[in-house]
Enzyme design. Structure first.
Site, PDB file in Angstrom:
ATOM      1  N   GLY A  17       2.635   2.091  10.838  1.00 54.86           N
ATOM      2  CA  GLY A  17       3.516   3.598  10.654  1.00 54.86           C
ATOM      3  C   GLY A  17       4.343   3.540  11.977  1.00 54.86           C
ATOM      4  CB  SER A  66       5.772  -1.827  12.546  1.00 52.94           C
ATOM      5  OG  SER A  66       5.265   0.009  12.831  1.00 52.94           O
ATOM      6  CE  LYS A  85      -0.165   3.255   4.969  1.00 52.30           C
ATOM      7  NZ  LYS A  85      -0.022   3.157   6.153  1.00 52.30           N
ATOM      8  CG  ASN A 114      -1.470   1.273   1.771  1.00 54.48           C
ATOM      9  OD1 ASN A 114      -1.809   1.739   0.303  1.00 54.48           O
ATOM     10  ND2 ASN A 114      -2.066   1.703   2.591  1.00 54.48           N
ATOM     11  CD  GLU A 168      -2.992  -2.749   7.702  1.00 56.35           C
ATOM     12  OE1 GLU A 168      -2.110  -2.866   6.908  1.00 56.35           O
ATOM     13  OE2 GLU A 168      -4.537  -1.700   6.759  1.00 56.35           O
ATOM     14  CG  HIS A 175      -5.806   1.929   5.455  1.00 55.60           C
ATOM     15  ND1 HIS A 175      -5.446   2.611   5.779  1.00 55.60           N
ATOM     16  CD2 HIS A 175      -4.683   0.675   5.255  1.00 55.60           C
ATOM     17  CE1 HIS A 175      -3.509   2.783   6.143  1.00 55.60           C
ATOM     18  NE2 HIS A 175      -3.867   1.310   5.459  1.00 55.60           N
ATOM     19  CD  GLU A 202      -3.046   5.116   6.703  1.00 59.26           C
ATOM     20  OE1 GLU A 202      -2.594   5.230   5.371  1.00 59.26           O
ATOM     21  OE2 GLU A 202      -1.987   4.725   7.214  1.00 59.26           O
TER      22      GLU A 202
HETATM   23  P1  13P Z   1       2.826   0.538   7.615  1.00 56.43           P
HETATM   24  O1  13P Z   1       3.784  -1.216   6.914  1.00 56.43           O
HETATM   25  O2  13P Z   1       3.277   1.340   7.712  1.00 56.43           O
HETATM   26  O3  13P Z   1       2.693   0.345   9.187  1.00 56.43           O
HETATM   27  O4  13P Z   1       1.903   0.409   7.298  1.00 56.43           O
HETATM   28  C1  13P Z   1       1.024  -0.351   7.332  1.00 56.43           C
HETATM   29  C2  13P Z   1      -0.182  -0.226   6.341  1.00 56.43           C
HETATM   30  O5  13P Z   1      -1.336   0.568   6.931  1.00 56.43           O
HETATM   31  C3  13P Z   1      -0.391  -0.715   5.542  1.00 56.43           C
HETATM   32  O6  13P Z   1      -1.492  -0.941   4.685  1.00 56.43           O
END
Ligand code: 13P
Length: 262
Positions: A178, A218, A11, A9, A172, A100, A102
């Site tokens: 992140g 992560s 982003k 992803n 997640e 997701h 976010e």
């Molecule tokens: P990270 O791997 O940066 O923690 O993000 C995970 C994520 O949100 C994947 O959709």
């Protein structure tokens, strides 16, 4: 036997040139090593770079699937800034993320909207990854399983049995995204096993045993193997580490190895 599935992803990162370069690096190695035989792989560029990445993936066949990070549930009309399932398919995407963290927590999407998006994607013929996960406060309050169960039941309401082959869940935990903190393999396995129990109660044993549940939060090349070794973890959804070809390929290789070990 579930084939692991690793998604990258991206982003809101990269520019057109960097997106093409990254896709090209991934496609070369995946094709050379035949990794897609052991692990499904998808990348999720920002909407605007989907055509550029499609061009790369067509030039360098590798089995990597092209995905989008979101969609709007309606077919067309006055929805400024939004993109429909049909538009994604028209641009070569075959898989889409919904729910997701976010989008839930930064943009404020509800379980009900996420459910409409998941059903719209599945109804249009896309594969859908429904993302779920608890916040740190919810985990600290001992509500992890309850939150994941609510997000699963609400997110999957009305999904038809024949659509389940195109469904993946991504667990997640919000506090792990992140942050560099990831769930221990044992904690992640507990959450995944509970998700699978909820899937069993929704769709029955056989369907629940075949739906892949990815871990996200992560994941790096250095911690992927121990996570993917867990019985109910079927690969991962990767954010930051998916932006570096070597890291992402390391994670894909860990998933491919896990499928041979399980
Ligand atoms: P990270 O791997 O940066 O923690 O993000 C995970 C994520 O949100 C994947 O959709």
């Amino acid at each position: 036997m579930r084939k692991p599935f690793v998604g990258g992803n991206w982003k809101m990162n990269l520019d057109a040139a960097a997106a093409r370069t990254l896709a090209d690096e991934l496609a070369r190695t995946v094709a050379a090593d035949g990794l897609d035989g052991f692990c499904d792989i998808a990348i999720f560029p920002p909407f605007v770079y989907i055509p550029a990445v499609l061009g790369v993936l067509r030039d360098r066949p590798s089995g990597i699937m092209l995905g989008a990070q979101d969609l709007w549930p309606g077919p067309a009309g006055a929805f400024t800034g939004e993109v429909s399932a049909a538009m994604l398919i028209d641009c070569g995407a075959t898989v889409v993320l919904t729910g997701h963290s976010e989008r839930r927590h930064v943009i404020g999407e509800s379980d009900e909207l996420i459910n409409r998006k998941a059903r719209a994607g599945l109804d249009a013929g896309l594969s859908v990854i429904l993302c779920i996960g608890e916040t740190l406060d919810q985990r600290t309050a001992g509500r992890t399983n309850q939150v994941n169960e609510r997000q699963l039941r609400a997110g999957l309401a009305g999904v038809k049995p024949d659509q389940l082959v195109r469904l993946t869940i991504a667990y997640e935990p919000v506090w792990a995204i992140g942050t560099g903190k990831n769930a221990t393999p044992a904690d992640a396995q507990d959450a995944h096993a509970h998700c699978r129990a909820v899937l069993t109660s929704l769709f029955g044993n056989a369907a629940a045993a075949s739906i892949r549940v990815q871990y996200g939060g992560s994941v790096k090349a250095s911690n992927a193997a121990e996570l993917f070794a867990q019985p109910d973890i079927d690969g991962g959804l990767i954010g930051g580490a998916s932006l570096k070809a070597d890291e992402f390929l390391g994670i894909v290789k860990a998933a491919a190895a896990s499928s041979q070990a399980k």
